[in-house]
Enzyme design. Structure first.
Site, PDB file in Angstrom:
ATOM      1  N   GLN A  70       0.477  -3.253  -3.330  1.00 20.87           N
ATOM      2  CA  GLN A  70       0.803  -3.368  -4.761  1.00 20.87           C
ATOM      3  C   GLN A  70       1.060  -1.995  -5.362  1.00 20.87           C
ATOM      4  OE1 GLN A  70       0.707  -6.236  -7.143  1.00 20.87           O
ATOM      5  NE2 GLN A  70       1.394  -6.931  -5.148  1.00 20.87           N
ATOM      6  N   ASN A 125      -8.959  -6.393  -1.289  1.00 18.96           N
ATOM      7  CA  ASN A 125      -8.356  -6.268   0.050  1.00 18.96           C
ATOM      8  C   ASN A 125      -7.597  -4.950   0.064  1.00 18.96           C
ATOM      9  OD1 ASN A 125      -6.242  -6.287   2.082  1.00 18.96           O
ATOM     10  ND2 ASN A 125      -6.653  -8.460   2.381  1.00 18.96           N
ATOM     11  N   LYS A 161      -5.609  -3.569   2.022  1.00 19.08           N
ATOM     12  CA  LYS A 161      -4.201  -3.557   2.445  1.00 19.08           C
ATOM     13  C   LYS A 161      -3.284  -4.120   1.357  1.00 19.08           C
ATOM     14  CE  LYS A 161      -2.915  -4.248   6.721  1.00 19.08           C
ATOM     15  NZ  LYS A 161      -2.686  -4.895   8.025  1.00 19.08           N
ATOM     16  N   GLU A 191      -0.165  -3.589 -11.671  1.00 21.02           N
ATOM     17  CA  GLU A 191       0.791  -2.801 -12.425  1.00 21.02           C
ATOM     18  C   GLU A 191       0.400  -1.328 -12.555  1.00 21.02           C
ATOM     19  OE1 GLU A 191       0.465  -6.003 -15.199  1.00 21.02           O
ATOM     20  OE2 GLU A 191       2.620  -5.987 -15.529  1.00 21.02           O
ATOM     21  N   LYS A 193     -11.217  -5.137 -10.854  1.00 21.42           N
ATOM     22  CA  LYS A 193     -10.245  -5.106 -11.953  1.00 21.42           C
ATOM     23  C   LYS A 193      -8.837  -5.215 -11.368  1.00 21.42           C
ATOM     24  CE  LYS A 193     -12.122  -1.232 -13.597  1.00 21.42           C
ATOM     25  NZ  LYS A 193     -12.556  -0.113 -14.463  1.00 21.42           N
ATOM     26  N   GLY A 226       7.906 -11.839  -8.700  1.00 28.11           N
ATOM     27  CA  GLY A 226       8.063 -12.212 -10.105  1.00 28.11           C
ATOM     28  C   GLY A 226       8.271 -10.994 -10.974  1.00 28.11           C
ATOM     29  N   PHE A 227       7.294 -10.066 -10.939  1.00 26.44           N
ATOM     30  CA  PHE A 227       7.383  -8.802 -11.687  1.00 26.44           C
ATOM     31  C   PHE A 227       7.551  -9.052 -13.182  1.00 26.44           C
ATOM     32  CE2 PHE A 227       9.450  -8.375  -7.482  1.00 26.44           C
ATOM     33  CZ  PHE A 227       8.427  -7.698  -6.849  1.00 26.44           C
TER      34      PHE A 227
END
Ligand code: MOS
Length: 706
Positions: free
Chosen positions: A599, A592, A594, A666, A662, A238-239
């Site tokens: 990300q 997680n 990984k 991004e 948190k 999506g971004f």
């Protein structure tokens, strides 16, 4: 039992994806034979349709319908007073006026995709062309102040007396940086399959936030939301470009209701450039005033960007500067200038990505002017409380990220003097930049039901856009319930499940998982009291919006990081190559290791992309993006990213939520571009402020003898 949360386990939906069994919006075949729609776009940038001839298209083989503004059903109007742009109606084909290049002027629906596309080329449109404004640089003097910027943040901020302090500062940086139009281009194009059933409608939609998409679709179609069901089990990226719905969704829904048959529409890659979302081009003036010791006395960030006149959007590009460094006198401002281009919308790390590109470049310029190490300069200006709000930090670890990164990267080997190190034909340089991003909490609900078989089923309308939501939800639920991972089944992406916060603004993981955690704890409490009946036992969990949470008022809750890049610049051609890159990040507890790392390295790669490659170019005659495909709009391929790593510091931010987690989606894209830009300067001594940094901008100033 071992704690699952944090473990670097593989995505539980991975096998479905690699075997082609994960169904995306365009791929639901259990609905009968759908019809195919193809969107016809305007070939002018501003004007009016005076004549539209659809007879050729209508007579074309297989065509079932051609929809234009003349026969499109009435739709709800776009209501700018609704705070979230993604909940607003999104009317299509609503009149003869053309506001930007590519704007849909017709929809052709046919039995096959090829028939629809062939017939679309037969729609004849005659326009009265008006002269539009397409040139950002020429309209800078027409800028105005919006009421607020994205996420409801303040347009301006001022502390102390910036002008006086800047004027009298010993050392000054006063530079203008420009960033171009950029685009989110997920692998899965924007697409929709709409399936009518009497007055009801099922919409298989590629969207990040189902609750908002649901509201937007219902208010556009002017039908009872209860008659519409959204199904989105998988989203192929999506971004930001799928935070809201777009034309294909509304057009598919309109056509399906008119024809009483399933209709699917996918945008072409070229259409996505004009019909989805563009990151506004910016012109940013950064002013930094410091004493000779490096202490900032004045900090100013003024951003001007383009906006669509029909849909105002302001990226929060100057807001990162508000929380990054201490300085007693401060000024940040956002201004908009209207152009007749496709609407601006959120593109990954909206605001932070272009804002930090400029601001962290300016910090590097200041370090150079002071002859100081860039990390030492930043540490010297580390604030004790939020520099504009005066509130304490919940968990600020920027200095730790910089120090740990410097140690791991070998920062001490950075050439102290620019353009002083050669490796064969390459000039070699190191650069760094800080990363900062806000943590957002939105209302979010989840449900968990345990059957007598001991299987727990978690449900939320949250989406998995490739980020790993299924996996982290299962990990958190397994820990909260005290059951093994294979006893948890996660069901996402249906509007009839409890409304989560969706995937956006990096809030999806922490928000969804906190509500899931609460649902599981509530279920445990019920299980303590009673036995599971035959139909299973159920509990809900919910979190409130950050405006209702005292911690989010009393503390500055942010995530931090530090980027390090090494580049080589060809001494004869100025070809620029990334050699290696490292990011160190602090985002509370990691759910997680990984998926979190994935990300972050994705975001860092995007930083390399915006520093060196991405550049949406406008045709000044028509307002079209001329490089509207992935051959001409450059993004990195694997060979462009030879070595990259992201390190996550262990942590727990209990002020954010009880999981201590948190958002970090991004964060990797915040400041990564500036680290690369600063490395190019360190390698060459050439400072390019008009991004992206391409070889033609470096070559003329490249030192001849090194
Ligand atoms: Mo993000 S730009 O909120 O998907």
């Amino acid at each position: 039992m071992a704690t699952m949360t944090g473990q670097p386990i593989n995505r539980i939906d991975g096998p479905l994806k690699v075997s082609g069994k994960a169904t995306y919006a365009y791929e639901h075949w259990d609905v009968g034979e759908p019809l195919y729609g193809f969107i016809v776009g305007a070939t002018i940038g501003k004007g009016r349709i005076v004549q539209i001839d659809t007879t050729g298209a209508e007579r074309s083989p297989g065509v079932r319908m051609v929809m234009t503004y003349r026969n499109a059903p009435a739709q709800g109007p776009r209501d700018a007073s609704i705070p979230s742009q993604y909940s607003r109606a999104y009317p299509m084909l609503s009149g003869p006026d053309i506001h930007h290049y590519g704007e849909p002027v017709a929809l052709v629906v046919a039995t096959t995709y090829e028939q629809a596309r062939a017939a679309a080329s037969l729609v004849e449109v005659e326009y009265a062309v008006l002269s539009g404004h397409f040139d950002f640089a020429k309209r800078l003097d027409k800028a105005y102040a919006p009421k607020a910027v994205n996420a409801g943040l303040a347009t301006d901020s001022a502390v102390g007396n910036f002008d006086t302090a800047f004027k009298s500062a010993d050392v000054k940086i006063d530079q203008v940086y420009t960033t171009p139009y950029q685009f989110s281009q997920p692998m899965e194009p924007h697409c929709c399959l709409a399936v009518p059933n009497g007055d009801d409608l099922t919409v298989y939609v590629s969207a990040q936030i189902l609750a908002e998409a649901h509201t937007a679709i219902a208010s556009t179609l002017k039908i009872d939301p209860l008659r519409i069901r959204l199904v989105t089990p998988y989203v192929g990226g999506g971004f930001g470009s799928k935070l809201g719905i777009h034309g294909e969704t509304i057009l598919a829904a309109l056509a399906a209701r008119a024809l009483k048959e399933p209709v699917k529409i996918a945008m072409t890659r070229q259409q996505i450039f004009h019909l989805v979302s563009v990151r506004p081009a910016t012109s940013q003036r950064v002013r930094l005033g410091a004493g000779r010791d490096g202490r900032l006395v004045a900090l100013g960030h003024d951003v001007t960007m383009f906006t669509s006149p029909i849909s105002e959007y302001a990226e929060q590009s100057a807001t990162s500067a508000r929380g990054l460094y201490a300085a007693p006198n401060r000024l940040t401002r956002h201004r908009l200038t209207a152009l007749d281009l496709p609407r601006g919308e959120d593109v990954r790390a909206p605001g932070e990505a272009p804002g930090l590109h400029a601001f962290e470049s300016a910090m590097d310029e200041l370090a150079h002017a002071l002859n100081m190490d860039p990390i030492e300069l930043r540490i010297l200006n580390e604030p004790k409380v939020h520099p504009e709000e005066g509130i304490p930090f919940s968990d600020r670890r920027l200095v730790e990220c910089m120090r740990e990164g410097a140690r791991r990267f070998g920062w001490e080997r950075r050439p102290a003097k620019p353009a002083s190190v050669r490796d064969g034909r390459w000039l070699v340089g190191y650069g760094m930049a800080a990363a900062i991003r806000g943590q957002f909490q939105m209302t979010s609900k989840a449900k968990v039901r345990m059957g007598p078989d001991g299987i727990a089923v978690v449900q939320s309308d949250m989406t998995d856009i490739g980020t790993g939501t299924y996996t982290i939800v299962a990990q958190v639920a397994a820990d909260a319930l005290g059951v093994p991972l294979d006893r948890v089944r996660v069901e996402l992406g249906r509007s009839d499940y409890p409304a989560g916060a969706g995937s956006g603004g990096s809030w999806g993981a922490s928000n969804t998982c906190t509500s899931v955690h609460r649902a599981c704890m509530a279920l445990r409490e019920k299980l303590r009291i009673g036995k599971i009946p035959a139909e299973g036992m159920e509990a809900e969990g919910e979190i409130a919006a950050m405006s209702e949470e005292p911690n989010y008022k009393n503390y500055s809750i942010f995530t931090y990081g530090a980027h390090f890049a090494e580049v080589g610049v060809d001494v004869d051609t100025a070809e620029i190559r990334l050699r290696r890159m490292l990011g160190v990040f602090a985002a509370g507890r990691i759910l997680n290791a990984k998926t979190a790392r994935s990300q972050l390295i994705g975001g860092m790669t995007w930083g390399v992309s915006s520093a060196l490659l991405e550049d949406g170019t406008v045709d000044a005659r028509t307002g079209a993006f001329v490089n509207r495909d992935l051959a001409e709009y450059l993004v990195p391929v694997h060979a462009d990213i030879p070595e990259i790593d992201a390190i996550l510091l262990d942590g727990f931010d209990g002020k954010a939520n009880e999981l201590g987690a948190k958002g970090l989606g991004e964060l990797g894209n915040c400041g990564a571009n500036a680290a690369v830009a600063n490395a190019v300067f360190n390698a060459t001594g050439v400072r390019v402020r008009d991004f992206p940094i391409t070889l033609d901008k470096v070559l003329p100033a490249l030192p001849r003898e090194v």
